[in-house]
Design a protein around this motif. Sequence first.
Motif, PDB file in Angstrom:
ATOM      1  N   GLY A   1      -2.849  -0.422   3.867  1.00 45.44           N
ATOM      2  CA  GLY A   1      -4.009  -1.268   3.626  1.00 45.44           C
ATOM      3  C   GLY A   1      -5.267  -0.474   3.369  1.00 45.44           C
ATOM      4  O   GLY A   1      -6.368  -0.892   3.714  1.00 45.44           O
ATOM      5  N   CYS A   2      -5.121   0.697   2.698  1.00 43.93           N
ATOM      6  CA  CYS A   2      -6.258   1.603   2.487  1.00 43.93           C
ATOM      7  C   CYS A   2      -7.335   0.955   1.621  1.00 43.93           C
ATOM      8  O   CYS A   2      -8.510   1.243   1.776  1.00 43.93           O
ATOM      9  CB  CYS A   2      -5.782   2.908   1.868  1.00 43.93           C
ATOM     10  SG  CYS A   2      -5.238   2.755   0.142  1.00 43.93           S
ATOM     11  N   GLY A   3      -6.921   0.085   0.686  1.00 46.05           N
ATOM     12  CA  GLY A   3      -7.905  -0.587  -0.162  1.00 46.05           C
ATOM     13  C   GLY A   3      -8.306   0.219  -1.381  1.00 46.05           C
ATOM     14  O   GLY A   3      -9.039  -0.283  -2.229  1.00 46.05           O
ATOM     15  N   VAL A   4      -7.857   1.467  -1.496  1.00 45.81           N
ATOM     16  CA  VAL A   4      -8.268   2.290  -2.634  1.00 45.81           C
ATOM     17  C   VAL A   4      -7.111   2.770  -3.507  1.00 45.81           C
ATOM     18  O   VAL A   4      -7.310   3.109  -4.668  1.00 45.81           O
ATOM     19  CB  VAL A   4      -9.116   3.519  -2.195  1.00 45.81           C
ATOM     20  CG1 VAL A   4     -10.476   3.074  -1.707  1.00 45.81           C
ATOM     21  CG2 VAL A   4      -8.391   4.315  -1.129  1.00 45.81           C
ATOM     22  N   CYS A   5      -5.880   2.788  -2.982  1.00 45.70           N
ATOM     23  CA  CYS A   5      -4.761   3.265  -3.806  1.00 45.70           C
ATOM     24  C   CYS A   5      -4.504   2.257  -4.938  1.00 45.70           C
ATOM     25  O   CYS A   5      -4.990   1.124  -4.899  1.00 45.70           O
ATOM     26  CB  CYS A   5      -3.506   3.482  -2.961  1.00 45.70           C
ATOM     27  SG  CYS A   5      -2.692   1.962  -2.437  1.00 45.70           S
TER      28      CYS A   5
ATOM     29  N   CYS B   1       0.823  -1.221   0.000  1.00 46.50           N
ATOM     30  CA  CYS B   1       0.000   0.000   0.000  1.00 46.50           C
ATOM     31  C   CYS B   1       0.855   1.269   0.000  1.00 46.50           C
ATOM     32  O   CYS B   1       1.895   1.342   0.633  1.00 46.50           O
ATOM     33  CB  CYS B   1      -0.933   0.000   1.213  1.00 46.50           C
ATOM     34  SG  CYS B   1      -1.988   1.455   1.292  1.00 46.50           S
ATOM     35  N   GLU B   2       0.365   2.288  -0.745  1.00 44.10           N
ATOM     36  CA  GLU B   2       1.119   3.536  -0.874  1.00 44.10           C
ATOM     37  C   GLU B   2       0.770   4.539   0.212  1.00 44.10           C
ATOM     38  O   GLU B   2       1.410   5.582   0.337  1.00 44.10           O
ATOM     39  CB  GLU B   2       0.804   4.174  -2.240  1.00 44.10           C
ATOM     40  CG  GLU B   2       1.191   3.288  -3.421  1.00 44.10           C
ATOM     41  CD  GLU B   2       0.340   3.570  -4.653  1.00 44.10           C
ATOM     42  OE1 GLU B   2      -0.111   4.713  -4.838  1.00 44.10           O
ATOM     43  OE2 GLU B   2       0.117   2.607  -5.430  1.00 44.10           O
ATOM     44  N   GLN B   3      -0.268   4.262   0.983  1.00 46.58           N
ATOM     45  CA  GLN B   3      -0.729   5.233   1.984  1.00 46.58           C
ATOM     46  C   GLN B   3      -0.032   5.008   3.327  1.00 46.58           C
ATOM     47  O   GLN B   3       0.382   3.892   3.631  1.00 46.58           O
ATOM     48  CB  GLN B   3      -2.243   5.106   2.174  1.00 46.58           C
ATOM     49  CG  GLN B   3      -3.043   5.424   0.938  1.00 46.58           C
ATOM     50  CD  GLN B   3      -2.790   6.838   0.453  1.00 46.58           C
ATOM     51  OE1 GLN B   3      -2.752   7.784   1.240  1.00 46.58           O
ATOM     52  NE2 GLN B   3      -2.579   6.991  -0.855  1.00 46.58           N
TER      53      GLN B   3
ATOM     54  N   CYS C   1      -2.997  -1.153  -3.691  1.00 48.51           N
ATOM     55  CA  CYS C   1      -3.985  -2.006  -3.021  1.00 48.51           C
ATOM     56  C   CYS C   1      -4.905  -2.663  -4.051  1.00 48.51           C
ATOM     57  O   CYS C   1      -5.142  -3.867  -4.022  1.00 48.51           O
ATOM     58  CB  CYS C   1      -4.843  -1.188  -2.052  1.00 48.51           C
ATOM     59  SG  CYS C   1      -4.046  -0.903  -0.464  1.00 48.51           S
TER      60      CYS C   1
HETATM   61 ZN   LIG Z   1      -3.523   1.305  -0.345  1.00 48.00          ZN
END
Ligand SMILES: [Zn+2]
Length: 385
Positions: free
Chosen positions: A64-68, A58-60, A71
């Motif tokens: 584990g943001c699920g949207v980047c 994950c880039e955030q 992910c």
């Molecule tokens: Zn992410």
Amino acid sequence: MSVWDEVVGQQPTVELLQRAVASARGDGSGMTHAWLFTGPPGSGRSVAARAFAAALECEQPEAGCGVCHSCRTVLGGTHADVSTLSTEGVVITAQQARDMLPLAARRPSVGRWRVVIVEDADRLNDSSGNALLKAIEEPTARTVWLLCAPSSDDVLVTIRSRCRSVALRTPPPDAVAELLVRRDGVDPSMAAFAARAAQSHIGMARRLALDEDARIRRRDVVRVLLQLRGVGESVLHAARLLATATAEAEAGTGSRDEHEKADLLRALGADPTARTHPPYVRTQLRDLEKQQKRRATRFVRDMVDRSLIDLLSVYRDVLVLHADPGADLVNGEMRPDLERLARALSPEQLLHRMDAVREARDRIGANVNALLALEAMAVQLRLDA
Ligand SMILES: [Zn+2]
């Protein structure tokens, strides 16, 4: 939204993995390069492994943001640095394992980690296991291995002793039902029924909830038990059980087989609508058909096994009725039938039948001819036995 949304009923495991991700971004002390995800079929082992991979990439800042982009591509199976080793066959071959090694040794190209997910680590045999051993023992600095298997006993001891274990539990039916409602838009009462009937097997629950034919087939398999009499009828029942599983397998793989064949023909530059093909195309087609056949066989066995687990759940329900007539049942929608069965069979007779079902599962698991194993079982399940 987070990558952990589909990892249902596994809170302690999710917290453990989140701590590992945080540590991987900090001083690295809590990070391990080889993990073994275990858990009963349908508990979501590979879903958990993939969520972990996504959180690692994950880039955030809140991993584990699920949207980047990272992910989403990891979860979608298209991230350049996350590879999967899996098999439709009975074993992962040494060649398949060796083919993975150069990739596993490479530095990540776009992400933070190079991740290799081994979906069927229980299908590693001595030679493919040995091929992977050194890479798992001394991985490249940015490489992580995520192995999945039903239990650690199913994995070669040389491999599992190098891995940190993560044990998933059977998720509670409520959590599975909630996932079906949230993710698949299933009606809550249907979701509750499907989660209970599938005994929390997430994939099976989803199918029961969305596919009426699957519900009818399951009910038929179970219903026959209630009136099974005579050896002839039992043998017929065994054949029907296998035919049902085969139909289910065809429903599951038939269109995929056709797509694969069309893709292969296109890749070879052949005309998918032609009735005959040049020899080099025919050879490739034969190989593909062989693979598809192996996959279908494995699928049929898995479906038969599911039916046997369904049968066990029926007998267990009837046993529960003996002890407590008001108890909650896995197969609650069949309560009147089950009450009838409770009057017909004593607890000892029920236990004997459960043993017969377990024996059939063991034999089919050991590759005995499925029809023979089912016949031997069905004969012992007769009401007049
Ligand atoms: Zn992410």
